[in-house]
Design an enzyme around this catalytic site. Structure first.
Site, PDB file in Angstrom:
ATOM      1  N   THR A   1      -8.789  -3.840  -1.739  1.00 24.58           N
ATOM      2  CA  THR A   1      -8.780  -2.972  -2.920  1.00 24.58           C
ATOM      3  C   THR A   1      -7.520  -2.135  -3.033  1.00 24.58           C
ATOM      4  O   THR A   1      -6.997  -1.924  -4.139  1.00 24.58           O
ATOM      5  CB  THR A   1     -10.030  -2.076  -2.900  1.00 24.58           C
ATOM      6  OG1 THR A   1     -11.187  -2.920  -2.960  1.00 24.58           O
ATOM      7  CG2 THR A   1     -10.056  -1.124  -4.082  1.00 24.58           C
ATOM      8  N   ASP A   2      -6.986  -1.629  -1.924  1.00 32.15           N
ATOM      9  CA  ASP A   2      -5.804  -0.759  -2.034  1.00 32.15           C
ATOM     10  C   ASP A   2      -4.614  -1.503  -2.620  1.00 32.15           C
ATOM     11  O   ASP A   2      -3.913  -0.993  -3.501  1.00 32.15           O
ATOM     12  CB  ASP A   2      -5.457  -0.105  -0.697  1.00 32.15           C
ATOM     13  CG  ASP A   2      -5.239  -1.088   0.442  1.00 32.15           C
ATOM     14  OD1 ASP A   2      -5.539  -2.288   0.280  1.00 32.15           O
ATOM     15  OD2 ASP A   2      -4.779  -0.643   1.518  1.00 32.15           O
ATOM     16  N   GLY A   3      -4.395  -2.730  -2.156  1.00 31.96           N
ATOM     17  CA  GLY A   3      -3.310  -3.515  -2.715  1.00 31.96           C
ATOM     18  C   GLY A   3      -3.500  -3.786  -4.194  1.00 31.96           C
ATOM     19  O   GLY A   3      -2.562  -3.669  -4.999  1.00 31.96           O
TER      20      GLY A   3
ATOM     21  N   ASP B   1      -2.703  -0.530  -6.277  1.00 31.68           N
ATOM     22  CA  ASP B   1      -1.275  -0.207  -6.354  1.00 31.68           C
ATOM     23  C   ASP B   1      -0.520  -1.217  -7.207  1.00 31.68           C
ATOM     24  O   ASP B   1       0.422  -0.857  -7.929  1.00 31.68           O
ATOM     25  CB  ASP B   1      -0.671  -0.129  -4.952  1.00 31.68           C
ATOM     26  CG  ASP B   1      -0.904   1.204  -4.272  1.00 31.68           C
ATOM     27  OD1 ASP B   1      -1.053   2.214  -4.983  1.00 31.68           O
ATOM     28  OD2 ASP B   1      -0.942   1.241  -3.028  1.00 31.68           O
TER      29      ASP B   1
END
Length: 420
Positions: A163-165, A168
């Site tokens: 999810t973080d990738g 961003d």
């Protein structure tokens, strides 16, 4: 990779012909530069910060210079060509066989968009990172990126998204549209919409409105993880910028995360404000994850994931001035300032939620994000200045994670962060 202009020399050329050739070369370079012209070049400080946000006492010019200098060091160490023409990748080399991770690709895109104007290659690098990402789709939702590849650009360690990738990458595409427009080779606005729709479908829990761990989370196959979330994915500024855009009611997503932050700080870290790496049972009574829930013995502590929280919360508070974000970020800053006696060298790599140090050493992964939170701490001017001086004077760690968080934090503190 840097490209140097070719030089032409001949004793038979006249001075006049030299001047003609030099003028032609300059014209061509200017034309090439104008094709990549950006709306908000590095150092222009287009983005307004909230009036209460602290500045480093070193001064704006010095902060810009330090950030730019470290950018060139970071770029030379970690940005490299991909396996296909026109591709770029950020070398992460995580130790588990992953040479590239989607997190790093997202970081690289953020950095490239914000360094435009300082680096004439910024757009080329951004586009190359995006091309690489598109060649590595998740097996679950092909509009998201498979999270890990080896040095030969083969997908490894499952072919799912993280999810973080994803978040961003979506945010960076919106920045690219703001910087360069979307009429070129890549329609950044359409690409951002595509990724945002995919995030809403695969990365946001439909019940809690909290982000999940990745597009591999399914009900009822993953009951252990379905109501879990990672605190370092709580990108409040991203959610705020997504409001009114595709995919979801991002105002609900933002509010759900701010409410959970308040719950976790008040219930489990009343004296520190620290958040754990992972939170479980989010649909009922949220609590820190148990040891080895997903990654490590300290999954329920402020560890290598949650170390990014002061950055994520801090930059939203620093720009928006949102009271809930500012309260959360400054609470962490006041605690670490007191815990260390105002000495950044006393920061340790990880803490229990009660504030006990986990490791006996310091690490840039933990130190740099605290500087972003310090900008929201009304009593923290001296602390911010000491953190900044320590960060700037520390040589590159040769660790992708620490060096990249350092650069991202410097972009925030030097007031070179951008919102779309």
């Amino acid at each position: 990779m840097f490209m140097s202009p070719s030089t032409v020399s001949s004793s038979r050329r006249t001075g006049a012909l030299k001047r003609v050739l030099q003028g032609l070369t300059l014209s061509l370079l200017c034309a090439a530069g104008s094709a990549h012209a950006q709306s908000h070049p590095f150092g222009s400080h287009h983005q307004a910060y909230h009036p209460s946000t602290l500045r480093v006492s070193a001064g704006q010019a010095a902060a810009d210079s330090a950030t730019s200098n470290f950018y060139w060091q970071w770029k030379s160490r970690y940005v490299e060509p991909g396996c296909q023409p026109g591709e770029y990748r950020v070398r992460a080399s995580t130790g588990d066989g992953a040479h590239v991770v989607s997190e790093g690709q997202g970081y690289g895109m953020l950095i490239a968009a914000m360094m435009a104007g300082q680096d004439v290659q910024a757009r080329t690098i951004f586009d190359g990172l995006h091309r690489y990402n598109r060649r590595h789709p998740s097996q679950n939702n092909p509009d998201l990126m498979a999270w890990a590849q080896d040095s030969s650009c083969s997908d490894i360690l499952d072919h799912d998204s993280a999810t973080d990738g994803d978040l961003d990458i979506a945010y960076a595409l919106l920045l690219a549209d703001e910087q360069w427009g979307s009429s070129g080779a890549i329609d950044y606005a359409s690409e951002a919409t595509r990724v945002l729709n995919a995030i809403a479908a695969s990365n946001v829990n439909p019940t809690t409105r909290l982000v999940n761990l990745g597009d591999w989370i399914k009900w009822p196959e993953d009951t252990k993880y379905y109501y879990a979330t990672r605190s370092s994915d709580w990108m409040l500024g991203h959610f705020r910028s997504f409001i009114g855009r595709a995919g979801a009611d991002w105002s609900q997503v933002l509010s759900a995360h701010q409410t959970l932050i308040e719950t976790m700080q008040n219930r489990y870290a009343s004296s520190t404000g620290l958040l754990p790496d992972f939170i479980i049972n989010t649909h009922a009574t949220p609590r820190p994850a148990d040891a080895n829930f997903l990654e490590a013995p300290h999954d329920g502590s402020y560890s290598w994931n949650a170390a990014r929280v002061p950055w994520r919360l801090g930059i939203d508070a620093a720009i928006s001035g949102d009271t809930r974000s500012r309260d959360a970020a400054s609470r962490i800053s006041r605690w670490i300032r007191g815990k260390t006696g105002g000495n950044p060298s006393n920061i340790r790599a990880g803490y229990t939620l009660a504030g006990r140090a986990i490791e006996p050493y310091n690490d840039m992964v933990f130190m740099a994000p605290f500087a972003v939170a310090a900008t929201t701490d009304s009593g923290g001017q001296a602390w911010l200045d000491r953190l900044w001086n320590e960060i700037v004077s520390t040589a590159p760690t040769e660790d992708y994670y620490g060096d990249t968080l350092k650069l991202l934090s410097m972009l925030c503190v030097s007031r070179n962060w951008l919102t779309p």
